[in-house]
Design a protein around this motif. Structure first.
Motif, mmCIF file in Angstrom:
data_model
loop_
_atom_site.group_PDB
_atom_site.id
_atom_site.type_symbol
_atom_site.label_atom_id
_atom_site.label_comp_id
_atom_site.label_asym_id
_atom_site.label_seq_id
_atom_site.Cartn_x
_atom_site.Cartn_y
_atom_site.Cartn_z
ATOM 1 N N SER A 17 18.108 59.571 83.110
ATOM 2 C CA SER A 17 19.488 58.733 83.026
ATOM 3 C C SER A 17 19.428 58.456 84.567
ATOM 4 O O SER A 17 18.847 58.830 85.621
ATOM 5 N N ARG A 19 22.484 56.494 87.318
ATOM 6 C CA ARG A 19 23.960 55.564 87.511
ATOM 7 C C ARG A 19 23.685 54.588 88.583
ATOM 8 O O ARG A 19 23.489 54.912 89.816
ATOM 9 N N GLN A 82 26.733 53.962 83.845
ATOM 10 C CA GLN A 82 26.012 55.388 83.543
ATOM 11 C C GLN A 82 24.932 55.088 82.398
ATOM 12 O O GLN A 82 25.393 54.591 81.325
#
Length: 127
Positions: A17, A19, A82
């Motif tokens: 992940s 952001r 995100q």
């Protein structure tokens, strides 16, 4: 003139992940639609997500729906993206963009409609 600056890119493995954020400077009062675009090498720039600064409504293209979330902090003049479960084909330069849409017009990540652009930030996903 409005100035957009992206932050938070990087390199992660597939499934990871990131952001990213976009800070808006200048006079953004008439920019009521913000969007994220990306461009892979040798491919056209594509809109992936948009958010209305007037009502908070969001839009995503199918390729990122369910994995990416666009949000805004109007008080900070900042939008975020995100990105979860990233895959190698998500690799590319990510751009923040802004425009003004008229009353009753939905905010969508349409390339030709954008008036202001950030310089882009690289996002690299390895297998």
């Amino acid at each position: 003139q409005v100035k957009l600056v992206e932050h938070g890119g990087g390199s992660v493995q597939a499934g990871g992940s990131l952001r990213v954020s976009c800070s808006i400077a200048g006079d953004p009062h008439n920019r009521n639609c913000m969007a994220w675009f990306r461009q892979a090498p040798e491919k056209a720039r594509e809109g992936i997500a948009a958010i209305s600064m007037r009502d908070g409504s969001t839009h995503y293209v199918d390729s990122v729906k369910g994995r990416f979330t666009i949000s805004s902090d109007n008080a900070k003049n900042t939008i975020y993206l995100q990105m979860n479960n990233l895959q190698p084909n998500d690799t590319g330069m990510y751009y923040c963009a802004a425009t003004m849409v008229g009353p009753g017009i939905r905010c969508r990540p349409v390339y030709y409609a954008m008036d202001d652009w950030g310089k882009g930030i690289p996002v690299t996903i390895s297998s």
